[in-house]
Motif scaffolding. Sequence first.
Motif, PDB file in Angstrom:
ATOM      1  N   GLN A 295       0.807  -1.218   0.000  1.00  0.00           N
ATOM      2  CA  GLN A 295       0.000   0.000   0.000  1.00  0.00           C
ATOM      3  C   GLN A 295       0.845   1.275   0.000  1.00  0.00           C
ATOM      4  N   VAL A 296       2.135   1.174   0.327  1.00  0.00           N
ATOM      5  CA  VAL A 296       2.992   2.358   0.326  1.00  0.00           C
ATOM      6  C   VAL A 296       3.050   2.985  -1.066  1.00  0.00           C
ATOM      7  N   VAL A 297       2.988   2.151  -2.110  1.00  0.00           N
ATOM      8  CA  VAL A 297       2.974   2.685  -3.478  1.00  0.00           C
ATOM      9  C   VAL A 297       1.755   3.589  -3.685  1.00  0.00           C
ATOM     10  N   ASP A 298       0.598   3.167  -3.169  1.00  0.00           N
ATOM     11  CA  ASP A 298      -0.596   4.014  -3.269  1.00  0.00           C
ATOM     12  C   ASP A 298      -0.388   5.324  -2.511  1.00  0.00           C
ATOM     13  N   HIS A 299       0.180   5.224  -1.318  1.00  0.00           N
ATOM     14  CA  HIS A 299       0.390   6.429  -0.507  1.00  0.00           C
ATOM     15  C   HIS A 299       1.322   7.408  -1.209  1.00  0.00           C
ATOM     16  N   HIS A 300       2.493   6.914  -1.661  1.00  0.00           N
ATOM     17  CA  HIS A 300       3.438   7.876  -2.251  1.00  0.00           C
ATOM     18  C   HIS A 300       2.962   8.365  -3.621  1.00  0.00           C
ATOM     19  N   SER A 301       2.187   7.538  -4.329  1.00  0.00           N
ATOM     20  CA  SER A 301       1.626   7.980  -5.614  1.00  0.00           C
ATOM     21  C   SER A 301       0.706   9.183  -5.408  1.00  0.00           C
ATOM     22  N   GLU A 302      -0.171   9.074  -4.427  1.00  0.00           N
ATOM     23  CA  GLU A 302      -1.129  10.149  -4.159  1.00  0.00           C
ATOM     24  C   GLU A 302      -0.426  11.405  -3.650  1.00  0.00           C
ATOM     25  N   ILE A 303       0.560  11.209  -2.762  1.00  0.00           N
ATOM     26  CA  ILE A 303       1.240  12.363  -2.181  1.00  0.00           C
ATOM     27  C   ILE A 303       2.056  13.107  -3.225  1.00  0.00           C
ATOM     28  N   ILE A 304       2.869  12.373  -4.015  1.00  0.00           N
ATOM     29  CA  ILE A 304       3.734  13.054  -4.977  1.00  0.00           C
ATOM     30  C   ILE A 304       2.922  13.700  -6.090  1.00  0.00           C
ATOM     31  N   THR A 305       1.825  13.055  -6.505  1.00  0.00           N
ATOM     32  CA  THR A 305       0.986  13.647  -7.553  1.00  0.00           C
ATOM     33  C   THR A 305       0.370  14.958  -7.082  1.00  0.00           C
ATOM     34  N   GLN A 306      -0.124  14.969  -5.848  1.00  0.00           N
ATOM     35  CA  GLN A 306      -0.713  16.196  -5.320  1.00  0.00           C
ATOM     36  C   GLN A 306       0.339  17.278  -5.138  1.00  0.00           C
ATOM     37  N   ARG A 307       1.535  16.897  -4.731  1.00  0.00           N
ATOM     38  CA  ARG A 307       2.606  17.889  -4.563  1.00  0.00           C
ATOM     39  C   ARG A 307       3.013  18.481  -5.907  1.00  0.00           C
ATOM     40  N   ILE A 308       3.007  17.663  -6.941  1.00  0.00           N
ATOM     41  CA  ILE A 308       3.324  18.168  -8.278  1.00  0.00           C
ATOM     42  C   ILE A 308       2.228  19.120  -8.758  1.00  0.00           C
ATOM     43  N   ILE A 309       0.974  18.756  -8.532  1.00  0.00           N
ATOM     44  CA  ILE A 309      -0.139  19.641  -8.907  1.00  0.00           C
ATOM     45  C   ILE A 309      -0.015  20.974  -8.187  1.00  0.00           C
ATOM     46  N   ASP A 310       0.277  20.916  -6.882  1.00  0.00           N
ATOM     47  CA  ASP A 310       0.427  22.157  -6.113  1.00  0.00           C
ATOM     48  C   ASP A 310       1.588  22.992  -6.645  1.00  0.00           C
ATOM     49  N   TYR A 311       2.692  22.331  -6.969  1.00  0.00           N
ATOM     50  CA  TYR A 311       3.865  23.047  -7.493  1.00  0.00           C
ATOM     51  C   TYR A 311       3.557  23.699  -8.830  1.00  0.00           C
ATOM     52  N   LEU A 312       2.922  22.961  -9.735  1.00  0.00           N
ATOM     53  CA  LEU A 312       2.594  23.516 -11.046  1.00  0.00           C
ATOM     54  C   LEU A 312       1.580  24.646 -10.927  1.00  0.00           C
ATOM     55  N   ASN A 313       0.654  24.522  -9.980  1.00  0.00           N
ATOM     56  CA  ASN A 313      -0.297  25.607  -9.734  1.00  0.00           C
ATOM     57  C   ASN A 313       0.410  26.866  -9.265  1.00  0.00           C
ATOM     58  N   GLU A 314       1.398  26.702  -8.393  1.00  0.00           N
ATOM     59  CA  GLU A 314       2.179  27.850  -7.918  1.00  0.00           C
ATOM     60  C   GLU A 314       2.907  28.521  -9.080  1.00  0.00           C
ATOM     61  N   GLN A 315       3.494  27.693  -9.952  1.00  0.00           N
ATOM     62  CA  GLN A 315       4.195  28.250 -11.099  1.00  0.00           C
ATOM     63  C   GLN A 315       3.235  28.935 -12.051  1.00  0.00           C
ATOM     64  N   ALA A 316       2.060  28.335 -12.241  1.00  0.00           N
ATOM     65  CA  ALA A 316       1.054  28.929 -13.133  1.00  0.00           C
ATOM     66  C   ALA A 316       0.522  30.240 -12.557  1.00  0.00           C
ATOM     67  N   ALA A 317       0.362  30.287 -11.235  1.00  0.00           N
ATOM     68  CA  ALA A 317      -0.143  31.502 -10.584  1.00  0.00           C
ATOM     69  C   ALA A 317       0.826  32.661 -10.791  1.00  0.00           C
ATOM     70  N   VAL A 318       2.105  32.362 -10.735  1.00  0.00           N
ATOM     71  CA  VAL A 318       3.124  33.395 -10.962  1.00  0.00           C
ATOM     72  C   VAL A 318       2.998  33.925 -12.394  1.00  0.00           C
ATOM     73  N   ALA A 319       2.652  33.017 -13.317  1.00  0.00           N
ATOM     74  CA  ALA A 319       2.521  33.407 -14.714  1.00  0.00           C
ATOM     75  C   ALA A 319       1.114  33.939 -15.031  1.00  0.00           C
ATOM     76  N   GLY A 320       0.236  34.030 -14.014  1.00  0.00           N
ATOM     77  CA  GLY A 320      -1.105  34.567 -14.216  1.00  0.00           C
ATOM     78  C   GLY A 320      -2.095  33.562 -14.746  1.00  0.00           C
ATOM     79  N   ASP A 321      -1.819  32.289 -14.544  1.00  0.00           N
ATOM     80  CA  ASP A 321      -2.715  31.233 -15.008  1.00  0.00           C
ATOM     81  C   ASP A 321      -2.880  30.231 -13.882  1.00  0.00           C
ATOM     82  N   ARG A 322      -3.654  29.190 -14.114  1.00  0.00           N
ATOM     83  CA  ARG A 322      -3.846  28.173 -13.104  1.00  0.00           C
ATOM     84  C   ARG A 322      -4.305  26.872 -13.750  1.00  0.00           C
ATOM     85  N   LEU A 323      -3.851  25.706 -13.156  1.00  0.00           N
ATOM     86  CA  LEU A 323      -4.238  24.422 -13.736  1.00  0.00           C
ATOM     87  C   LEU A 323      -5.739  24.183 -13.585  1.00  0.00           C
TER      88      LEU A 323
END
Length: 323
Positions: A295-323
């Motif tokens: 089940q650790v694969v499920d846990h880290h899959s969900e965590i890293i995917t959400q962290r990537i989404i949050d990171y890309l959203n932060e980058q998009a916000a700086v550029a005036g856009d959002r995912l």
Amino acid sequence: MKKLLVRAPMNDESLERLHSLFTEVVYMPWTDTGERFYEKEMIACLLAERPDALITELDVINETVLKGYSALKFIGDCRASPENIDVKVCEKYKIPVLCTPARNANAVAEMWVSTLIAYERNLVDSVNWTKEKQWKPGTTPYHLWMGNEIYKSKIGFVGFGAVARNIAKLLQGFNVEISFYDPFVTDSSEYKKVGLEELFSTSDYISIHLPVTDTTKMMIDRELLSLIKKDSLLINSSRSAVVDNEALYDLVASGTIRGAILDVLDSEPPLESDSKVADIPNILLTPHIYGASHQVVDHHSEIITQRIIDYLNEQAAVAGDRL
């Protein structure tokens, strides 16, 4: 970003979410290719695929790798802490590293409780005794293998992060008294915060949950270990380097401390000089598997995917856009 290279095992749901974020996702986890990539293999892989971002778990990422391929915009590491990655070098190259804290906290917590019960109820020895056909007429296994309950015991945690807190939750039904030492935890309303000396001298079970830092290396020294009550146990499922293990082995072997449960060693796999710990009868030794659940694969899959989404959203916000 266009291309993501995934070198960690991921579940289908998270891969699907990642496909919606990147033009191309190349999935080649180490579980398919065989173990980790070291410098040479990692550089060759990156040059062949030329990704904009990387998700890894075991692969070595250091300055040699980043000099060989410098186009990564970020790295996701499916580990609680990026021990396979030189974070300072990534900072030098301005490459953010996203980790998955607490990905195996529940797995470790369940294993912690189960091995403690196994130790106290003589599970391993009694199973081996039965398999070896020692259960014969005239034997009394009920008395021969009678063990201890952990009910109403005192349990002290050295370090009170996600793993220790998960263990504490699982222990609620055992009516135990929980104390902890952690200078970084200020909220102690639910559990008792104590000093190290008090924790070592009063606990029936002492559980180590420390990362390896300049401050924590050999932090659990002979002086602290000597404070442990004769009928108490020490449990270390975090890192071996934080404990003076020579002192621990001596104290257990001499009967000064009743025993220990260890999931970590100074050398893994153990050198011949380290393997002597397995011969000490009152030490239960497992091969660094407390966090090893499917089940650790499920846990880290969900965590890293959400962290990537949050990171890309932060980058998009700086550029005036959002995912």
